[in-house]
Design a protein around this motif. Structure first.
Motif, PDB file in Angstrom:
ATOM      1  N   UNK A   1       0.956  -1.132   0.101  1.00  0.00           N
ATOM      2  CA  UNK A   1       0.008  -0.076   0.077  1.00  0.00           C
ATOM      3  C   UNK A   1       0.797   1.153   0.146  1.00  0.00           C
ATOM      4  N   UNK A   2       0.818   2.039  -0.750  1.00  0.00           N
ATOM      5  CA  UNK A   2       1.564   3.370  -1.141  1.00  0.00           C
ATOM      6  C   UNK A   2       0.671   4.531  -0.983  1.00  0.00           C
ATOM      7  N   UNK A   3       0.660   5.139   0.173  1.00  0.00           N
ATOM      8  CA  UNK A   3      -0.146   6.477   0.290  1.00  0.00           C
ATOM      9  C   UNK A   3      -1.752   6.148  -0.132  1.00  0.00           C
TER      10      UNK A   3
ATOM     11  N   UNK B   1      -0.386  -1.103  -4.668  1.00  0.00           N
ATOM     12  CA  UNK B   1       0.841  -0.944  -5.820  1.00  0.00           C
ATOM     13  C   UNK B   1       1.463  -2.247  -5.913  1.00  0.00           C
ATOM     14  N   UNK B   2       1.533  -2.871  -7.164  1.00  0.00           N
ATOM     15  CA  UNK B   2       2.460  -4.133  -7.281  1.00  0.00           C
ATOM     16  C   UNK B   2       3.577  -3.480  -7.884  1.00  0.00           C
ATOM     17  N   UNK B   3       4.994  -4.333  -7.678  1.00  0.00           N
ATOM     18  CA  UNK B   3       6.235  -3.979  -7.716  1.00  0.00           C
ATOM     19  C   UNK B   3       6.895  -5.175  -8.048  1.00  0.00           C
TER      20      UNK B   3
ATOM     21  N   UNK C   1      -1.259  -2.474 -10.591  1.00  0.00           N
ATOM     22  CA  UNK C   1      -1.555  -1.549  -9.639  1.00  0.00           C
ATOM     23  C   UNK C   1      -2.870  -0.783  -9.765  1.00  0.00           C
ATOM     24  N   UNK C   2      -3.406  -0.602  -8.898  1.00  0.00           N
ATOM     25  CA  UNK C   2      -4.568  -0.005  -8.522  1.00  0.00           C
ATOM     26  C   UNK C   2      -4.846   1.607  -9.063  1.00  0.00           C
ATOM     27  N   UNK C   3      -5.839   2.243  -9.342  1.00  0.00           N
ATOM     28  CA  UNK C   3      -6.132   3.559  -9.614  1.00  0.00           C
ATOM     29  C   UNK C   3      -5.993   4.427  -8.403  1.00  0.00           C
ATOM     30  N   UNK C   4      -5.712   5.537  -8.655  1.00  0.00           N
ATOM     31  CA  UNK C   4      -5.881   6.445  -7.283  1.00  0.00           C
ATOM     32  C   UNK C   4      -7.197   6.782  -6.949  1.00  0.00           C
ATOM     33  N   UNK C   5      -7.549   6.841  -5.770  1.00  0.00           N
ATOM     34  CA  UNK C   5      -8.894   6.940  -5.151  1.00  0.00           C
ATOM     35  C   UNK C   5      -8.954   8.424  -4.743  1.00  0.00           C
ATOM     36  N   UNK C   6      -7.802   8.930  -4.526  1.00  0.00           N
ATOM     37  CA  UNK C   6      -7.896  10.375  -4.006  1.00  0.00           C
ATOM     38  C   UNK C   6      -7.166  11.492  -4.569  1.00  0.00           C
ATOM     39  N   UNK C   7      -7.039  11.362  -5.515  1.00  0.00           N
ATOM     40  CA  UNK C   7      -6.273  12.357  -6.520  1.00  0.00           C
ATOM     41  C   UNK C   7      -6.330  12.217  -8.108  1.00  0.00           C
ATOM     42  N   UNK C   8      -6.102  13.074  -8.690  1.00  0.00           N
ATOM     43  CA  UNK C   8      -6.112  12.984 -10.171  1.00  0.00           C
ATOM     44  C   UNK C   8      -4.810  11.983 -10.773  1.00  0.00           C
ATOM     45  N   UNK C   9      -4.948  11.600 -11.856  1.00  0.00           N
ATOM     46  CA  UNK C   9      -3.731  11.104 -12.521  1.00  0.00           C
ATOM     47  C   UNK C   9      -3.033  12.016 -13.409  1.00  0.00           C
TER      48      UNK C   9
END
Length: 297
Positions: free
Chosen positions: A21-23, A27-29, A76-84
């Motif tokens: 989990x990144x912020x 996130x897959x790495x 990796x998932x999309x951002x839930x709390x910010x613009x891409x």
């Protein structure tokens, strides 16, 4: 599936898959090489994922390479709390480096769209030892030698955004359009290598989160360039440019390198925007010499 010409070299390098989990973003790495080796963090390009930079990974034994999928791409998932957008991705990259626990003891590489993200992050305070930009976006996309193609891409993404979600999603994943893009960018005359490049784009170019995320990221990719951040990047930087890049012409790369406090430019001949697919060995050699010179300094 067409076999990779770099598979045997990559198979000799150990690889481990992780998720973190990144912020707030899952996130897959992937981690290549030995845990105690010098660390190089990779940031891939627009609509790609970690697979795209594996040919360069295959040519860099002796490094611990950390390669995430950008949010909204690959696994990796999309951002839930910010613009891409660039700010969102740069903030995520800084948080990723912290979450993985690299503590400043790493080098950073960004390819294409990833060159903008990496540059923005470093200009904003991320502190790798050295920065490598492969096929850097060094000038506004609409000013490049394929400005007409970029304008057509703008129309394409606007159309996908205007359609109902399912129809817009289908347009973005249209195989014929993906193939046109692939044919346009590939410069190699090697027929087997071209077939493999097209297969890579067919397999991974449409692996994105959702329609809105991709459209946001595209707008970011054509609205910004590395030149906006160059003056604020204090770390030693290597630009690996292509002689026949359709996105940023070589003249613009030569202007770009002068905007950094400490940068050098390497030019790979007879290749375009797909250095990572067509000439990964040449690129890796130049990258390794730059990183190793920094280790000796």
């Amino acid at each position: 599936m067409i076999a990779s010409p770099y598979a045997s070299a990559l198979d000799r390098i150990p690889v481990r898959e992780h998720r973190i989990d990144v912020d707030g973003t899952s996130t897959a790495w992937w981690e290549y090489g030995d845990a105690g080796a010098p660390v190089l963090v990779l940031v891939h390009g627009f609509r790609g994922d970690h697979h795209g930079l594996e040919p360069i990974v295959a040519q860099l034994p002796g490094y611990r390479i950390v390669s995430p999928d950008l949010p909204g791409f690959g696994a990796s998932a999309v951002f839930a709390d910010r613009a891409h957008d660039i700010d969102g991705y740069a903030r995520w990259l800084a948080a990723f480096v912290e979450a993985v626990g690299l503590d400043g003891d790493y080098d950073l590489l960004g390819h294409s769209f990833g060159s903008i993200v990496a540059s923005a992050a470093v200009a904003g305070g991320l502190a790798p030892r050295r920065l490598v930009l492969v096929n850097p976006i060094g000038a506004p996309a609409l000013e490049g030698p394929r400005g007409v193609m970029t304008r057509l891409a703008v129309v394409y993404y606007r159309a996908s955004a205007a359609l109902p979600e399912r129809a817009g999603f289908a347009l973005l994943r249209n195989g014929a359009i993906v193939r046109v893009m692939s044919v346009t960018m590939a410069k190699t005359r090697d027929r087997e290598l071209r077939r493999w490049i097209h297969d890579q784009h067919d397999r991974y170019f449409s692996d994105f989160g959702d329609r809105d995320q991709l459209v946001e990221a595209f707008r970011a990719s054509v609205s910004h360039n590395v030149g906006e951040y160059a003056a604020d990047i204090a770390v030693p930087t290597l630009l690996v440019a292509a002689e026949r890049d359709d996105v940023t012409p070589l003249e613009a790369q030569r202007r770009l390198v002068t905007r950094f406090p400490d940068a050098t430019l390497e030019v790979i001949p007879e290749v375009g925007h797909l250095i990572h697919y067509e000439t990964p060995g040449d690129a890796a050699g130049r990258i390794a010499r730059f990183l190793e010179a920094g280790e000796r300094a």
